[in-house]
Design a protein around this motif. Structure first.
Motif, PDB file in Angstrom:
ATOM      1  N   ALA A 149       1.185  -1.010   0.115  1.00 51.34           N
ATOM      2  CA  ALA A 149      -0.311   0.322   0.245  1.00 51.34           C
ATOM      3  C   ALA A 149       0.676   0.740   0.248  1.00 51.34           C
ATOM      4  O   ALA A 149       0.422   2.381  -0.527  1.00 51.34           O
ATOM      5  N   TRP A 150       1.827   0.932   0.639  1.00 50.02           N
ATOM      6  CA  TRP A 150       2.895   2.862   0.737  1.00 50.02           C
ATOM      7  C   TRP A 150       4.036   2.660  -0.430  1.00 50.02           C
ATOM      8  O   TRP A 150       4.563   3.502  -0.894  1.00 50.02           O
ATOM      9  N   ALA A 151       4.284   1.359  -0.900  1.00 47.95           N
ATOM     10  CA  ALA A 151       4.506   0.560  -2.416  1.00 47.95           C
ATOM     11  C   ALA A 151       4.189   1.325  -3.153  1.00 47.95           C
ATOM     12  O   ALA A 151       5.044   1.699  -4.489  1.00 47.95           O
ATOM     13  N   LEU A 152       3.438   1.424  -3.703  1.00 45.16           N
ATOM     14  CA  LEU A 152       2.470   1.533  -5.015  1.00 45.16           C
ATOM     15  C   LEU A 152       1.586   2.628  -4.420  1.00 45.16           C
ATOM     16  O   LEU A 152       0.761   2.886  -4.535  1.00 45.16           O
ATOM     17  N   PRO A 153       2.163   3.972  -4.707  1.00 46.27           N
ATOM     18  CA  PRO A 153       0.848   5.118  -4.590  1.00 46.27           C
ATOM     19  C   PRO A 153       0.286   5.473  -5.243  1.00 46.27           C
ATOM     20  O   PRO A 153      -1.080   5.609  -5.307  1.00 46.27           O
ATOM     21  N   ASP A 154       0.808   5.107  -6.698  1.00 42.76           N
ATOM     22  CA  ASP A 154      -0.480   5.454  -7.785  1.00 42.76           C
ATOM     23  C   ASP A 154      -1.623   4.871  -7.777  1.00 42.76           C
ATOM     24  O   ASP A 154      -2.496   4.711  -7.946  1.00 42.76           O
ATOM     25  N   TRP A 155      -2.001   3.050  -7.390  1.00 40.37           N
ATOM     26  CA  TRP A 155      -2.817   2.736  -7.440  1.00 40.37           C
ATOM     27  C   TRP A 155      -3.830   2.862  -5.696  1.00 40.37           C
ATOM     28  O   TRP A 155      -4.605   2.656  -5.651  1.00 40.37           O
ATOM     29  N   PHE A 156      -2.589   2.779  -4.384  1.00 38.06           N
ATOM     30  CA  PHE A 156      -3.529   2.965  -3.197  1.00 38.06           C
ATOM     31  C   PHE A 156      -3.428   3.990  -2.965  1.00 38.06           C
ATOM     32  O   PHE A 156      -4.401   4.802  -1.509  1.00 38.06           O
ATOM     33  N   GLY A 157      -3.537   5.123  -3.429  1.00 37.85           N
ATOM     34  CA  GLY A 157      -3.056   6.702  -3.648  1.00 37.85           C
ATOM     35  C   GLY A 157      -2.132   7.160  -2.131  1.00 37.85           C
ATOM     36  O   GLY A 157      -2.160   8.194  -2.071  1.00 37.85           O
ATOM     37  N   GLY A 158      -1.544   6.456  -1.529  1.00 40.88           N
ATOM     38  CA  GLY A 158      -0.141   7.288  -0.201  1.00 40.88           C
ATOM     39  C   GLY A 158      -0.874   7.451   0.851  1.00 40.88           C
ATOM     40  O   GLY A 158      -1.962   6.997   0.988  1.00 40.88           O
ATOM     41  N   GLU A 159      -0.169   8.427   0.723  1.00 36.92           N
ATOM     42  CA  GLU A 159      -0.817   8.490   2.228  1.00 36.92           C
ATOM     43  C   GLU A 159      -2.534   9.515   1.935  1.00 36.92           C
ATOM     44  O   GLU A 159      -2.908   9.845   3.498  1.00 36.92           O
ATOM     45  N   ALA A 160      -2.672   9.687   0.851  1.00 33.85           N
ATOM     46  CA  ALA A 160      -3.631  10.329   0.870  1.00 33.85           C
ATOM     47  C   ALA A 160      -4.987   9.670   0.688  1.00 33.85           C
ATOM     48  O   ALA A 160      -6.047   9.771   0.985  1.00 33.85           O
ATOM     49  N   GLY A 161      -4.629   8.515   0.291  1.00 32.56           N
ATOM     50  CA  GLY A 161      -5.697   7.280  -0.469  1.00 32.56           C
ATOM     51  C   GLY A 161      -6.076   7.427  -1.634  1.00 32.56           C
ATOM     52  O   GLY A 161      -5.444   8.905  -1.835  1.00 32.56           O
ATOM     53  N   VAL A 162      -7.360   7.098  -2.074  1.00 31.49           N
ATOM     54  CA  VAL A 162      -8.177   7.437  -2.294  1.00 31.49           C
ATOM     55  C   VAL A 162      -9.147   7.765  -2.560  1.00 31.49           C
ATOM     56  O   VAL A 162     -10.138   6.735  -1.933  1.00 31.49           O
ATOM     57  N   ALA A 163      -9.583   8.877  -3.119  1.00 30.40           N
ATOM     58  CA  ALA A 163     -11.098   9.855  -2.373  1.00 30.40           C
ATOM     59  C   ALA A 163     -11.818   9.623  -3.307  1.00 30.40           C
ATOM     60  O   ALA A 163     -11.613   9.275  -5.030  1.00 30.40           O
ATOM     61  N   ILE A 164     -13.296   9.484  -3.330  1.00 29.83           N
ATOM     62  CA  ILE A 164     -14.627  10.043  -4.323  1.00 29.83           C
ATOM     63  C   ILE A 164     -15.458  10.815  -3.787  1.00 29.83           C
ATOM     64  O   ILE A 164     -15.124  10.829  -2.841  1.00 29.83           O
ATOM     65  N   ASP A 165     -16.317  10.203  -4.799  1.00 29.44           N
ATOM     66  CA  ASP A 165     -16.985  11.734  -4.361  1.00 29.44           C
ATOM     67  C   ASP A 165     -18.752  11.066  -4.639  1.00 29.44           C
ATOM     68  O   ASP A 165     -19.174  10.662  -6.250  1.00 29.44           O
ATOM     69  N   ARG A 166     -19.463  10.555  -3.716  1.00 28.77           N
ATOM     70  CA  ARG A 166     -20.345   9.862  -4.100  1.00 28.77           C
ATOM     71  C   ARG A 166     -21.607  11.011  -4.547  1.00 28.77           C
ATOM     72  O   ARG A 166     -22.722  10.581  -5.119  1.00 28.77           O
ATOM     73  N   ALA A 167     -21.522  11.735  -4.398  1.00 29.63           N
ATOM     74  CA  ALA A 167     -22.236  12.750  -5.644  1.00 29.63           C
ATOM     75  C   ALA A 167     -21.991  13.590  -7.055  1.00 29.63           C
ATOM     76  O   ALA A 167     -22.497  14.265  -6.983  1.00 29.63           O
ATOM     77  N   SER A 168     -21.492  12.699  -7.210  1.00 28.76           N
ATOM     78  CA  SER A 168     -21.093  13.251  -8.977  1.00 28.76           C
ATOM     79  C   SER A 168     -22.243  12.601  -9.618  1.00 28.76           C
ATOM     80  O   SER A 168     -21.959  11.601 -10.291  1.00 28.76           O
ATOM     81  N   GLY A 169     -22.789  13.373 -10.708  1.00 23.38           N
ATOM     82  CA  GLY A 169     -23.254  13.353 -11.490  1.00 23.38           C
ATOM     83  C   GLY A 169     -25.033  13.749 -10.164  1.00 23.38           C
ATOM     84  O   GLY A 169     -24.975  13.791  -9.790  1.00 23.38           O
ATOM     85  N   PRO A 170     -25.810  13.732 -11.535  1.00 25.98           N
ATOM     86  CA  PRO A 170     -27.178  14.077 -11.906  1.00 25.98           C
ATOM     87  C   PRO A 170     -27.675  13.809 -10.954  1.00 25.98           C
ATOM     88  O   PRO A 170     -27.644  12.865 -10.299  1.00 25.98           O
ATOM     89  N   ALA A 171     -28.792  14.411  -9.978  1.00 25.60           N
ATOM     90  CA  ALA A 171     -29.489  14.002  -9.014  1.00 25.60           C
ATOM     91  C   ALA A 171     -30.585  13.016  -8.897  1.00 25.60           C
ATOM     92  O   ALA A 171     -31.545  13.489 -10.273  1.00 25.60           O
ATOM     93  N   ILE A 172     -30.614  11.892  -8.878  1.00 28.99           N
ATOM     94  CA  ILE A 172     -31.932  10.808  -9.306  1.00 28.99           C
ATOM     95  C   ILE A 172     -33.588  11.282  -8.341  1.00 28.99           C
ATOM     96  O   ILE A 172     -33.038  10.767  -6.867  1.00 28.99           O
TER      97      ILE A 172
END
Length: 426
Positions: A149-172
């Motif tokens: 997880a620390w050796a592959l920052p491009d996949w695991f995101g490093g210290e920042a991790g991998v963030a998502i925006d669950r509100a990305s998209g039009p309202a349903i």
């Protein structure tokens, strides 16, 4: 640690079989409704929804772990790997595959598939072993994933991790899943669905075969079952639901962190499952709630919360090896056997002993932390007491400790008298 699950056809207990499910549903639904009713805006408190979401994810995580430990007798020190990698895979798919917003409630499926894939790899390596060998293999695999997880920052995101925006998209239909209450609805629903699914699996004939492999693998093999294949299937199932649990945590905090695959998380689910009790289906649920209570409630007021977790875990293992659920079952049986009046003396004495001992321990620990960390600790006021007040505090700790010891002795005598009465009845 694992014990055979008792079965009974007692019709008196039949009405109570749905009580734990009702309690679980009420736990997830009633507090937000009450909070919304009390709020002037008619919206539940955000901190309450966050805590309940953590509890829901931990419940699924602990139940998935019990498929290994309780049902198959496999002690794993790397169960955080499928949970963390499942959440990471779900985050990467959500971000890079441009999933439309209506598919967000189905994101745990992605985590479950990724967790199952991790379980397949684990089974290929460790399914032929059990006991200490299996525990050490999973420990090594878990540390390997944590290092990656620390050796592959491009996949695991490093210290920042991998963030998502669950509100990305039009309202349903007015739902964006951005507000915490909308995300919590997904998490609570998935918690109930996953719990029901794990319960159905735990009652399946194949899991009875896993119980046989747990109790006597040699005899199970002599009857034609392959212990390695049975363990492999249970590892894949447990890892799949661990991936679901990790994705629920992802939806809650919108972040898949590298720390989520570490040893700390694996130790947490182990403590929660064993504390609640592996012989009962709802034991891990109870243990998960206790763990969240410590990691959220106690941690918010004391930096010594891990110390309290360790001490509580030791006490539970020594006093109730079958966990809190098993302890509750034994106390209920004692109540039925001896009646309220005979049990009251033991319960009252034991409760006062536990209260005095806990209060003495908390005062001593918080005093020590206040002296060590000063103003950086919530109990810093204990370090600023006058010499007279400090002497009174020390005396109170000693008195409470002596009272706890004396009451514990009395409680042991009361318990012994109940055992003698049971033997006489037999």
């Amino acid at each position: 640690m694992a014990a055979a699950r008792p079965t009974t056809n007692d019709p008196v207990r039949a009405p109570w079989r749905c009580a734990p499910w009702i309690a679980l549903a009420a736990l997830l639904a009633v507090p937000p409704l009450v909070s919304a009713w009390l709020s002037p805006e008619g919206v539940p408190q955000g901190w309450l929804l966050t805590c309940l979401a953590q509890a829901a994810a931990m419940i699924v995580f602990a139940l998935s772990y019990n498929l290994l430990l309780g049902e198959t007798g496999l002690l794993s020190f790397g169960h955080a790997a499928p949970a963390g990698l499942g959440a990471l895979a779900a985050a990467q798919v959500f971000n890079h595959a441009a999933l439309p917003l209506p598919l967000l409630p189905f994101l745990p499926f992605v985590g479950g598939v990724a967790g199952a894939a991790v379980g397949v790899l684990t089974a290929l390596i460790a399914a032929r072993r059990a006991g200490t060998a299996f525990a050490m293999i999973t420990l090594g695999l878990g540390e390997l994933v944590a290092a990656a997880a620390w050796a592959l920052p491009d996949w695991f995101g490093g210290e920042a991790g991998v963030a998502i925006d669950r509100a990305s998209g039009p309202a349903i239909a007015g739902w964006t899943f951005g507000p915490q209450r909308e995300a919590y609805c997904i998490i609570a629903l998935w918690c109930l669905v996953a719990s029901v699914a794990i319960y159905a699996i735990s009652r399946a004939p194949y899991v009875r075969l896993a119980n046989a492999v747990r109790d006597n693998p040699v005899r199970a093999a002599a009857l034609g079952a392959s212990p390695a294949r049975v363990r492999a299937a249970m590892i894949v199932l447990g890892s799949a639901f661990a991936g679901v649990a990790g994705t629920l945590a992802l939806i809650n905090v919108e972040l898949a962190a590298a720390e989520s695959v570490g040893m700390t998380r694996s130790a947490g689910v182990l403590i929660a499952t064993v504390t609640g009790g592996t012989a009962s289906f709802f034991g891990p649920v109870l243990g998960a709630l206790v763990w969240v209570g410590f990691s959220v409630g106690v941690a918010s007021v004391s930096r010594a919360w891990m110390l309290y977790v360790g001490l509580f875990f030791i006490v539970v293992v020594l006093a109730a090896p079958d966990g809190l659920a098993g302890f509750a079952v034994r106390q209920r049986a004692a109540l039925v056997r001896h009646g309220w009046r005979r049990c009251r003396a033991y319960w009252t004495t034991a409760a006062f002993a536990a209260g005095c001992g806990t209060l003495a321990l908390v005062l001593a620990v918080q005093w020590a932390y206040a002296l060590r960390f000063g103003d950086d600790d919530a109990s810093a006021w204990l370090a600023a007491l006058s010499p007279l007040a400090t002497g009174a505090l020390a005396a109170a700790i000693v008195v409470l400790s002596l009272a706890a010891a004396w009451l514990t002795r009395r409680a042991q005598r009361a318990a012994a008298s109940l055992d003698e009465a049971r033997k006489e009845c037999v």
